[in-house]
Scaffold this active site. Structure first.
Site, PDB file in Angstrom:
ATOM      1  N   LYS A 191      11.170  -9.322   0.806  1.00  0.00           N
ATOM      2  CA  LYS A 191      10.191 -10.416   0.898  1.00  0.00           C
ATOM      3  C   LYS A 191      10.113 -11.299  -0.347  1.00  0.00           C
ATOM      4  CE  LYS A 191       7.351  -6.890   2.848  1.00  0.00           C
ATOM      5  NZ  LYS A 191       6.074  -6.292   3.098  1.00  0.00           N
ATOM      6  N   ASP A 226       1.629  -0.124   4.404  1.00  0.00           N
ATOM      7  CA  ASP A 226       0.599  -0.700   5.277  1.00  0.00           C
ATOM      8  C   ASP A 226       0.378   0.073   6.581  1.00  0.00           C
ATOM      9  OD1 ASP A 226       3.092  -1.475   6.099  1.00  0.00           O
ATOM     10  OD2 ASP A 226       2.659  -3.612   6.206  1.00  0.00           O
TER      11      ASP A 226
HETATM   12 MG    MG Z   1       0.325  -7.099   7.050  1.00  0.00          MG
END
Ligand code: MG
Ligand code: ADP
Length: 504
Positions: A191, A226
């Protein structure tokens, strides 16, 4: 005179015939072109076919790959990473806990106050962008920046000088090889991050050092990604939650597994007898996945070919681009979209939220579709039937994605014996089996913001499981699990609960 009239009449007749022939010719050609476009659509629909039979094959493949990934390191494309999270929040946690969520261009700091009883959580949250130069600089600079923001955030709410050590859950959504619940080594950046001196280094340790440099009396007590945060928040609200799925820019899942099923890690002991496993399911692959030429091209042109195959069929990063590729093919085959727009050649011009907006356009003239085609792809003024075709492409791509995500979820349920198939013996129907209520926590904008995606996913769950079983499976949206969940895990792994499992 008569001859002249006859001559004119013949001339007019000839001209009329010529015009008629031209019109008919054009119609025939246009019909032929339309037929070609419909052919492209039909071929694509067939390659995207997700019959219940095929989805069940995907379910089985997922369960088999999960076994393989748990059996040995590198045994499957599913990494099945240990998280060392051996208990999940139950609602009885008490105290003030902090979390730091780092996983994209923004990072967030959170503070949550827990009263010992399940309640609606109302965390204080602050979000900040990460300055671009810090994403590619030195790790010390990045972590010092984060530590300063955290310091200011703590200062607003609590005493920074307090001698009581504050606990921090750290959500770090990059691939990490975990060594304990509070430590792990960065495998690689994704990312847009590229801080070279951090690769293969201890992540929580780097943050801890920065907190100490800053003089903040705070301990990084859990390091999670996450999906694990989402599972934690799901479980806090509903104790039947056994798995969590993220369907946003990317896709991933984690679930609660018995430690004795984690064969690759013999001797792993936890007091609960279980542990959360991070599947990294975006990299799942099976020959049963319905793959098209568009998927093959997208993969080949991506920076990570042969990687994240499941993710490339399902997640928000890619769906719009699959649609763009189909429109491009149709545009090259015929002129139903006018001359081929050069924008169609640009990867990722059509973002998934806009694709969703076209898909969900319910105006009779499809005005949203017309607007987006014009503004984004530079395709103006196409007839209604061509706009309908675009909606159909969006539908095929999203339906396949949602149904495959549903198959993935059922794959997890099958692996842990919650799909209702376990123990079926001759003569008993599925409805005779006592099925435990089972909750799956879901986070990610593709699921929460895209109604058609969500509906297709639920429809497929019903089809695969059958209504009797599906009744017992609930999908729960957990808002902001990736942040709040880490604070909850810091709580559930604090003092009395901590038993510091390590690999032995
Ligand atoms: Mg997210
Ligand atoms: P992330 O996955 O980056 O943490 P989100 O869960 O919010 O963040 O997911 C963002 C992704 O979801 C976007 O990249 C986009 O592809 C997709 N998305 C966002 N909004 C919509 C929408 N309204 N319809 C369809 N897809 C959407």
């Amino acid at each position: 005179m008569g001859k002249v009239v006859l001559g004119v009449a013949v001339g007019v007749a000839v001209a009329a015939c010529t015009v008629a022939a031209l019109v008919v010719g054009r119609r025939v050609r246009s019909r032929r072109k339309w037929k070609r476009v419909v052919g492209v659509l039909k071929e694509m629909e067939e390659s995207c076919e997700t019959t219940v039979g095929r989805l069940k094959q995907v379910v089985d493949a997922m369960a088999v790959e999960m076994h393989a990934g748990l059996a040995s390191e590198g045994g499957s494309k599913l990494k099945m990473l240990l998280t060392f999270v051996d208990n999940l929040p139950s609602g009885s946690e008490k105290g003030i806990f902090y979390a730091l969520d780092l996983g994209g261009t923004n990072f967030r700091v959170l503070r949550v106050e827990l009263g010992g009883q399940r309640s609606d959580l109302d965390p204080d949250v602050e979000q900040q962008p990460i300055p671009e130069q810090l994403m590619t600089g030195r790790s010390e600079d990045l972590f010092d920046f984060i530590a300063s923001s955290l310091y200011q955030f703590v200062e607003k709410n609590d005493s920074v000088q307090s001698p009581i050590m504050k606990l921090l859950g750290f959500t770090f959504s990059f691939p990490v090889k975990q060594t304990s619940v509070s430590s792990g080594v960065l495998i690689k950046w994704t990312k847009g991050f590229a801080i070279r001196d951090m690769v293969e280094k201890e992540v929580a340790g780097a943050l801890q050092q920065a907190l100490t440099r800053k003089g903040l009396n705070m301990r990084v007590s859990v390091l999670v990604n996450d999906t694990v945060g989402t599972l934690a928040l799901g479980h806090y609200h509903d104790a039947d939650t056994v798995a969590a799925v993220i369907i946003g820019t990317g896709t991933n899942a984690c679930y609660w597994e018995r430690t004795d099923a984690i064969i690759k890690c013999q001797g792993l002991l936890t007091t609960s007898g279980g542990m959360v496993v991070n599947m990294e399911w975006g990299n799942f692959w099976s020959s049963h996945l319905p793959r098209t030429s568009y998927d093959i091209e997208l993969d080949a042109e991506s920076p990570n070919p042969n990687d994240q195959g499941f993710e490339k069929m399902i997640s928000g990063m890619y769906l719009g681009d699959i649609v763009r590729r189909v429109i491009l093919r149709m545009s090259e085959e015929s002129d139903v979209f006018g001359p081929v727009s050069s924008r169609l050649y640009l990867p990722f011009t059509l973002r998934t939220p806009l694709m969703a907006a076209m898909h969900e356009d319910d105006s009779p003239e499809l005005t949203q579709v017309a607007r987006i085609l014009k503004d984004v792809l530079d395709i103006p003024d196409i007839p209604l039937k061509a706009r309908k075709l675009v909606v159909k492409i969006c539908d095929v791509v999203t339906r396949r994605a949602a149904r495959l995500a549903a198959a993935g979820i059922v794959g997890i349920l099958k692996k842990i014996g919650r799909d209702g198939s376990g123990g079926i013996t001759g003569g008993r129907s599925r409805s005779d089996i006592k099925m435990r209520r089972t909750a799956v926590a879901v986070e990610g904008s593709l699921y929460t913001q895209y109604t058609m995606f969500r509906e297709y996913l639920h429809e497929a769950l019903n089809e695969i499981l059958g209504e009797d079983i599906a009744r017992h499976v609930v999908v729960i949206v957990t808002e902001d699990g990736s942040g709040t969940g880490a604070a909850l895990l810091a709580a559930s792994h604090s003092s009395e609960n901590v038993n510091n499992i390590q690999l032995i």
